[in-house]
Scaffold this motif. Structure first.
Motif, PDB file in Angstrom:
ATOM      1  N   LEU A 189      -6.202   3.188  -6.010  1.00 37.08           N
ATOM      2  CA  LEU A 189      -4.872   2.688  -5.677  1.00 37.08           C
ATOM      3  C   LEU A 189      -4.727   1.223  -6.072  1.00 37.08           C
ATOM      4  N   GLN A 190      -5.781   0.433  -5.866  1.00 38.91           N
ATOM      5  CA  GLN A 190      -5.739  -0.977  -6.263  1.00 38.91           C
ATOM      6  C   GLN A 190      -5.650  -1.101  -7.780  1.00 38.91           C
ATOM      7  N   ALA A 191      -6.416  -0.296  -8.492  1.00 33.84           N
ATOM      8  CA  ALA A 191      -6.374  -0.312  -9.956  1.00 33.84           C
ATOM      9  C   ALA A 191      -4.985   0.092 -10.455  1.00 33.84           C
ATOM     10  N   PHE A 192      -4.405   1.123  -9.838  1.00 29.84           N
ATOM     11  CA  PHE A 192      -3.070   1.579 -10.221  1.00 29.84           C
ATOM     12  C   PHE A 192      -2.038   0.471  -9.953  1.00 29.84           C
ATOM     13  N   ALA A 193      -2.132  -0.177  -8.807  1.00 28.69           N
ATOM     14  CA  ALA A 193      -1.213  -1.263  -8.461  1.00 28.69           C
ATOM     15  C   ALA A 193      -1.339  -2.411  -9.469  1.00 28.69           C
ATOM     16  N   LEU A 194      -2.563  -2.732  -9.853  1.00 24.35           N
ATOM     17  CA  LEU A 194      -2.787  -3.779 -10.841  1.00 24.35           C
ATOM     18  C   LEU A 194      -2.179  -3.380 -12.185  1.00 24.35           C
ATOM     19  N   PHE A 195      -2.367  -2.121 -12.579  1.00 23.11           N
ATOM     20  CA  PHE A 195      -1.806  -1.622 -13.837  1.00 23.11           C
ATOM     21  C   PHE A 195      -0.283  -1.752 -13.838  1.00 23.11           C
ATOM     22  N   ILE A 196       0.355  -1.344 -12.765  1.00 27.22           N
ATOM     23  CA  ILE A 196       1.815  -1.420 -12.660  1.00 27.22           C
ATOM     24  C   ILE A 196       2.280  -2.879 -12.728  1.00 27.22           C
ATOM     25  N   THR A 197       1.593  -3.753 -12.018  1.00 28.25           N
ATOM     26  CA  THR A 197       1.949  -5.172 -12.025  1.00 28.25           C
ATOM     27  C   THR A 197       1.838  -5.745 -13.426  1.00 28.25           C
ATOM     28  N   LEU A 198       0.741  -5.469 -14.120  1.00 29.67           N
ATOM     29  CA  LEU A 198       0.553  -5.970 -15.483  1.00 29.67           C
ATOM     30  C   LEU A 198       1.588  -5.384 -16.432  1.00 29.67           C
ATOM     31  N   SER A 199       1.962  -4.136 -16.236  1.00 27.10           N
ATOM     32  CA  SER A 199       2.988  -3.518 -17.074  1.00 27.10           C
ATOM     33  C   SER A 199       4.306  -4.258 -16.948  1.00 27.10           C
ATOM     34  N   PHE A 200       4.686  -4.623 -15.733  1.00 25.18           N
ATOM     35  CA  PHE A 200       5.925  -5.373 -15.541  1.00 25.18           C
ATOM     36  C   PHE A 200       5.851  -6.728 -16.225  1.00 25.18           C
ATOM     37  N   PHE A 201       4.691  -7.398 -16.160  1.00 24.61           N
ATOM     38  CA  PHE A 201       4.546  -8.675 -16.848  1.00 24.61           C
ATOM     39  C   PHE A 201       4.682  -8.495 -18.354  1.00 24.61           C
ATOM     40  N   ASN A 202       4.113  -7.427 -18.908  1.00 26.43           N
ATOM     41  CA  ASN A 202       4.224  -7.177 -20.337  1.00 26.43           C
ATOM     42  C   ASN A 202       5.664  -6.912 -20.741  1.00 26.43           C
ATOM     43  N   ILE A 203       6.393  -6.130 -19.943  1.00 31.20           N
ATOM     44  CA  ILE A 203       7.798  -5.862 -20.230  1.00 31.20           C
ATOM     45  C   ILE A 203       8.587  -7.164 -20.170  1.00 31.20           C
ATOM     46  N   ALA A 204       8.335  -7.971 -19.162  1.00 30.89           N
ATOM     47  CA  ALA A 204       9.030  -9.253 -19.026  1.00 30.89           C
ATOM     48  C   ALA A 204       8.687 -10.176 -20.198  1.00 30.89           C
ATOM     49  N   ALA A 205       7.430 -10.196 -20.588  1.00 24.68           N
ATOM     50  CA  ALA A 205       7.019 -11.038 -21.716  1.00 24.68           C
ATOM     51  C   ALA A 205       7.695 -10.579 -22.990  1.00 24.68           C
ATOM     52  N   PHE A 206       7.799  -9.245 -23.214  1.00 22.81           N
ATOM     53  CA  PHE A 206       8.465  -8.740 -24.403  1.00 22.81           C
ATOM     54  C   PHE A 206       9.939  -9.107 -24.369  1.00 22.81           C
ATOM     55  N   ALA A 207      10.567  -8.995 -23.194  1.00 25.55           N
ATOM     56  CA  ALA A 207      11.976  -9.361 -23.066  1.00 25.55           C
ATOM     57  C   ALA A 207      12.174 -10.836 -23.385  1.00 25.55           C
ATOM     58  N   ASP A 208      11.230 -11.696 -22.969  1.00 23.94           N
ATOM     59  CA  ASP A 208      11.321 -13.117 -23.270  1.00 23.94           C
ATOM     60  C   ASP A 208      11.151 -13.391 -24.763  1.00 23.94           C
ATOM     61  N   PRO A 250      11.048  -7.034 -36.964  1.00 24.34           N
ATOM     62  CA  PRO A 250       9.815  -7.650 -37.460  1.00 24.34           C
ATOM     63  C   PRO A 250       8.704  -7.726 -36.416  1.00 24.34           C
ATOM     64  N   ILE A 251       9.062  -7.636 -35.140  1.00 27.84           N
ATOM     65  CA  ILE A 251       8.058  -7.717 -34.077  1.00 27.84           C
ATOM     66  C   ILE A 251       7.459  -6.345 -33.794  1.00 27.84           C
ATOM     67  N   THR A 252       8.323  -5.331 -33.595  1.00 29.33           N
ATOM     68  CA  THR A 252       7.839  -3.989 -33.248  1.00 29.33           C
ATOM     69  C   THR A 252       7.564  -3.125 -34.480  1.00 29.33           C
ATOM     70  N   ARG A 253       8.107  -3.541 -35.624  1.00 24.36           N
ATOM     71  CA  ARG A 253       7.982  -2.789 -36.881  1.00 24.36           C
ATOM     72  C   ARG A 253       8.586  -1.381 -36.776  1.00 24.36           C
ATOM     73  N   THR A 254       9.647  -1.271 -35.977  1.00 21.38           N
ATOM     74  CA  THR A 254      10.374  -0.010 -35.859  1.00 21.38           C
ATOM     75  C   THR A 254      11.824  -0.246 -36.272  1.00 21.38           C
TER      76      THR A 254
END
Length: 153
Positions: A6-25, A127-131
């Motif tokens: 559960l802790q690993a899953f919570a960490l994964f979810i938290t990091l995913s949100f940071f990655n989405i936010a970083a991509f949005a930035d 140019p960033i995602t190459r899609t």
């Protein structure tokens, strides 16, 4: 063991949100695109066409190249004068089609001639995602040219 999972899953979810936010930035906004076009027009008026185009085509010039935002410029015959892709500079683009077959330059030119400014929707390689992504570009006419900056959606 379940507690660690559960802790690993919570960490994964938290990091995913940071990655989405970083991509949005990493993406430019509509307001930033309009502001860059206004800055490009001011440069064009103050420094003249040749210097302005040189500035727009210089990828190290952060005023006109910021993340996925960059200035494009065309003359009123549809020749590309500034682009993040140096292979397109000087090319006639009037019959150029986007990923869906839309005559992109013709639509931009029509807006420049009839309204003076506006937004154009189309598909373009990111140019960033190459899609192939949906893109919207704000264009504005100045003299016998039009400048634009697009955002990926």
């Amino acid at each position: 063991m379940r507690r660690i999972s559960l802790q690993a899953f919570a960490l994964f979810i938290t990091l995913s949100f940071f990655n989405i936010a970083a991509f949005a930035d990493d993406r430019g906004t509509a307001d930033q695109a309009i502001a860059m076009v206004k800055k490009a027009i001011a440069n064009f008026k103050v420094n003249g066409k040749e210097k302005a185009l040189s500035d727009f085509n210089d990828p190290s010039n952060k005023q006109f190249h910021d993340r996925d935002l960059y200035v494009i410029a065309f003359d009123m015959e549809g020749t590309m004068l500034a682009s993040a892709n140096p292979k397109l500079i000087g090319k006639p683009m009037m019959d150029f089609k986007d990923g869906d077959g839309k005559l992109l330059t013709k639509e931009m030119l029509q807006i420049a001639k009839t309204k003076g400014s506006g937004w154009v929707e189309y598909k373009w390689p990111n140019p960033i995602t190459r899609t192939l992504d949906q893109k919207s570009t704000y264009i504005e006419k100045i003299d016998n040219y039009f400048l634009g900056v697009g955002i990926y959606k």
